[in-house]
Motif scaffolding. Structure first.
Motif, PDB file in Angstrom:
ATOM      1  N   ARG A   8       0.823  -1.214   0.000  1.00 53.10           N
ATOM      2  CA  ARG A   8       0.000   0.000   0.000  1.00 53.10           C
ATOM      3  C   ARG A   8       0.855   1.261   0.000  1.00 53.10           C
ATOM      4  O   ARG A   8       0.563   2.220  -0.689  1.00 53.10           O
ATOM      5  CB  ARG A   8      -0.947   0.003   1.188  1.00 53.10           C
ATOM      6  CG  ARG A   8      -2.125  -0.899   1.002  1.00 53.10           C
ATOM      7  CD  ARG A   8      -3.156  -0.685   2.078  1.00 53.10           C
ATOM      8  NE  ARG A   8      -4.305  -1.506   1.824  1.00 53.10           N
ATOM      9  CZ  ARG A   8      -4.787  -2.392   2.661  1.00 53.10           C
ATOM     10  NH1 ARG A   8      -4.239  -2.569   3.830  1.00 53.10           N
ATOM     11  NH2 ARG A   8      -5.836  -3.100   2.349  1.00 53.10           N
ATOM     12  N   SER A   9       1.917   1.268   0.783  1.00 55.00           N
ATOM     13  CA  SER A   9       2.746   2.480   0.818  1.00 55.00           C
ATOM     14  C   SER A   9       3.489   2.673  -0.494  1.00 55.00           C
ATOM     15  O   SER A   9       3.690   3.796  -0.932  1.00 55.00           O
ATOM     16  CB  SER A   9       3.723   2.440   1.996  1.00 55.00           C
ATOM     17  OG  SER A   9       4.623   1.368   1.858  1.00 55.00           O
ATOM     18  N   ARG A  10       3.864   1.583  -1.171  1.00 53.15           N
ATOM     19  CA  ARG A  10       4.539   1.721  -2.467  1.00 53.15           C
ATOM     20  C   ARG A  10       3.586   2.264  -3.521  1.00 53.15           C
ATOM     21  O   ARG A  10       3.954   3.105  -4.332  1.00 53.15           O
ATOM     22  CB  ARG A  10       5.118   0.385  -2.914  1.00 53.15           C
ATOM     23  CG  ARG A  10       6.343  -0.038  -2.130  1.00 53.15           C
ATOM     24  CD  ARG A  10       7.107  -1.145  -2.827  1.00 53.15           C
ATOM     25  NE  ARG A  10       6.285  -2.204  -3.371  1.00 53.15           N
ATOM     26  CZ  ARG A  10       5.858  -3.267  -2.700  1.00 53.15           C
ATOM     27  NH1 ARG A  10       6.162  -3.414  -1.424  1.00 53.15           N
ATOM     28  NH2 ARG A  10       5.128  -4.188  -3.292  1.00 53.15           N
ATOM     29  N   ILE A  11       2.344   1.788  -3.525  1.00 50.41           N
ATOM     30  CA  ILE A  11       1.371   2.268  -4.495  1.00 50.41           C
ATOM     31  C   ILE A  11       1.044   3.728  -4.240  1.00 50.41           C
ATOM     32  O   ILE A  11       0.992   4.539  -5.155  1.00 50.41           O
ATOM     33  CB  ILE A  11       0.082   1.422  -4.451  1.00 50.41           C
ATOM     34  CG1 ILE A  11       0.354   0.041  -5.026  1.00 50.41           C
ATOM     35  CG2 ILE A  11      -1.050   2.099  -5.220  1.00 50.41           C
ATOM     36  CD1 ILE A  11      -0.792  -0.915  -4.892  1.00 50.41           C
ATOM     37  N   SER A  12       0.853   4.101  -2.984  1.00 54.77           N
ATOM     38  CA  SER A  12       0.403   5.461  -2.692  1.00 54.77           C
ATOM     39  C   SER A  12       1.461   6.512  -3.013  1.00 54.77           C
ATOM     40  O   SER A  12       1.143   7.694  -3.096  1.00 54.77           O
ATOM     41  CB  SER A  12      -0.039   5.577  -1.231  1.00 54.77           C
ATOM     42  OG  SER A  12       1.048   5.399  -0.366  1.00 54.77           O
ATOM     43  N   GLN A  13       2.706   6.110  -3.237  1.00 58.96           N
ATOM     44  CA  GLN A  13       3.734   7.071  -3.605  1.00 58.96           C
ATOM     45  C   GLN A  13       3.504   7.631  -5.005  1.00 58.96           C
ATOM     46  O   GLN A  13       4.013   8.681  -5.352  1.00 58.96           O
ATOM     47  CB  GLN A  13       5.122   6.438  -3.520  1.00 58.96           C
ATOM     48  CG  GLN A  13       5.527   6.144  -2.098  1.00 58.96           C
ATOM     49  CD  GLN A  13       6.809   5.355  -2.016  1.00 58.96           C
ATOM     50  OE1 GLN A  13       7.424   5.038  -3.025  1.00 58.96           O
ATOM     51  NE2 GLN A  13       7.218   5.033  -0.814  1.00 58.96           N
ATOM     52  N   ARG A  14       2.719   6.940  -5.826  1.00 58.94           N
ATOM     53  CA  ARG A  14       2.434   7.391  -7.187  1.00 58.94           C
ATOM     54  C   ARG A  14       0.992   7.849  -7.360  1.00 58.94           C
ATOM     55  O   ARG A  14       0.586   8.213  -8.438  1.00 58.94           O
ATOM     56  CB  ARG A  14       2.721   6.262  -8.170  1.00 58.94           C
ATOM     57  CG  ARG A  14       4.200   5.933  -8.229  1.00 58.94           C
ATOM     58  CD  ARG A  14       4.417   4.711  -9.046  1.00 58.94           C
ATOM     59  NE  ARG A  14       4.301   3.589  -8.118  1.00 58.94           N
ATOM     60  CZ  ARG A  14       4.427   2.321  -8.436  1.00 58.94           C
ATOM     61  NH1 ARG A  14       4.653   1.983  -9.656  1.00 58.94           N
ATOM     62  NH2 ARG A  14       4.325   1.386  -7.530  1.00 58.94           N
ATOM     63  N   VAL A  15       0.222   7.773  -6.303  1.00 57.34           N
ATOM     64  CA  VAL A  15      -1.200   8.078  -6.363  1.00 57.34           C
ATOM     65  C   VAL A  15      -1.479   9.362  -5.594  1.00 57.34           C
ATOM     66  O   VAL A  15      -0.946   9.563  -4.498  1.00 57.34           O
ATOM     67  CB  VAL A  15      -2.026   6.901  -5.803  1.00 57.34           C
ATOM     68  CG1 VAL A  15      -3.498   7.225  -5.811  1.00 57.34           C
ATOM     69  CG2 VAL A  15      -1.747   5.634  -6.599  1.00 57.34           C
ATOM     70  N   PHE A  16      -2.312  10.206  -6.192  1.00 54.61           N
ATOM     71  CA  PHE A  16      -2.592  11.512  -5.604  1.00 54.61           C
ATOM     72  C   PHE A  16      -4.087  11.723  -5.445  1.00 54.61           C
ATOM     73  O   PHE A  16      -4.893  11.050  -6.086  1.00 54.61           O
ATOM     74  CB  PHE A  16      -1.993  12.613  -6.486  1.00 54.61           C
ATOM     75  CG  PHE A  16      -0.512  12.751  -6.325  1.00 54.61           C
ATOM     76  CD1 PHE A  16       0.033  13.848  -5.686  1.00 54.61           C
ATOM     77  CD2 PHE A  16       0.354  11.766  -6.791  1.00 54.61           C
ATOM     78  CE1 PHE A  16       1.402  13.965  -5.514  1.00 54.61           C
ATOM     79  CE2 PHE A  16       1.717  11.870  -6.627  1.00 54.61           C
ATOM     80  CZ  PHE A  16       2.245  12.975  -5.978  1.00 54.61           C
ATOM     81  N   VAL A  17      -4.441  12.664  -4.582  1.00 48.00           N
ATOM     82  CA  VAL A  17      -5.828  13.027  -4.319  1.00 48.00           C
ATOM     83  C   VAL A  17      -6.064  14.436  -4.854  1.00 48.00           C
ATOM     84  O   VAL A  17      -5.271  15.340  -4.592  1.00 48.00           O
ATOM     85  CB  VAL A  17      -6.129  13.006  -2.803  1.00 48.00           C
ATOM     86  CG1 VAL A  17      -7.532  13.502  -2.517  1.00 48.00           C
ATOM     87  CG2 VAL A  17      -5.922  11.632  -2.228  1.00 48.00           C
ATOM     88  N   ASP A  18      -7.151  14.600  -5.579  1.00 56.47           N
ATOM     89  CA  ASP A  18      -7.617  15.928  -5.980  1.00 56.47           C
ATOM     90  C   ASP A  18      -8.408  16.442  -4.785  1.00 56.47           C
ATOM     91  O   ASP A  18      -9.507  15.955  -4.497  1.00 56.47           O
ATOM     92  CB  ASP A  18      -8.497  15.799  -7.222  1.00 56.47           C
ATOM     93  CG  ASP A  18      -9.003  17.124  -7.751  1.00 56.47           C
ATOM     94  OD1 ASP A  18      -9.004  18.116  -6.997  1.00 56.47           O
ATOM     95  OD2 ASP A  18      -9.420  17.161  -8.919  1.00 56.47           O
TER      96      ASP A  18
END
Length: 83
Positions: A8-18
């Motif tokens: 999860r932490s690896r994925i969230s490094q490339r994922v952003f929130v508007d």
């Protein structure tokens, strides 16, 4: 898989929130103070002002993957229910 707990932490490094809408997506890039995002689930690419996006937390990523439309459940408006 020894590193499975950290996915999860690896994925969230490339994922952003508007932050304007709570929509969660992959950051495709930034240009002219606009960020281009691609939804985690389905839908079309969208743009947001670069100062209105931030990295998603692992909880927001998991919530968006579980929610229809890729909007974090913690940010989505809840529609009133009818009796």
């Amino acid at each position: 898989m020894p590193d499975a707990p950290n996915w999860r932490s690896r994925i969230s490094q490339r994922v952003f929130v508007d932050v304007r809408t709570g929509a969660v997506g992959y950051l495709l890039g930034e240009r002219d103070q606009e960020a281009a995002l691609w939804p985690l689930t389905s839908g079309q690419e969208w743009t947001a002002p670069a100062d209105q996006v931030r990295p998603a937390t692992p909880q927001e990523v998991a919530s968006a993957l579980a929610a229809p439309g890729g909007v974090s459940l913690s940010r989505a408006a809840v529609a009133p229910t009818r009796p």
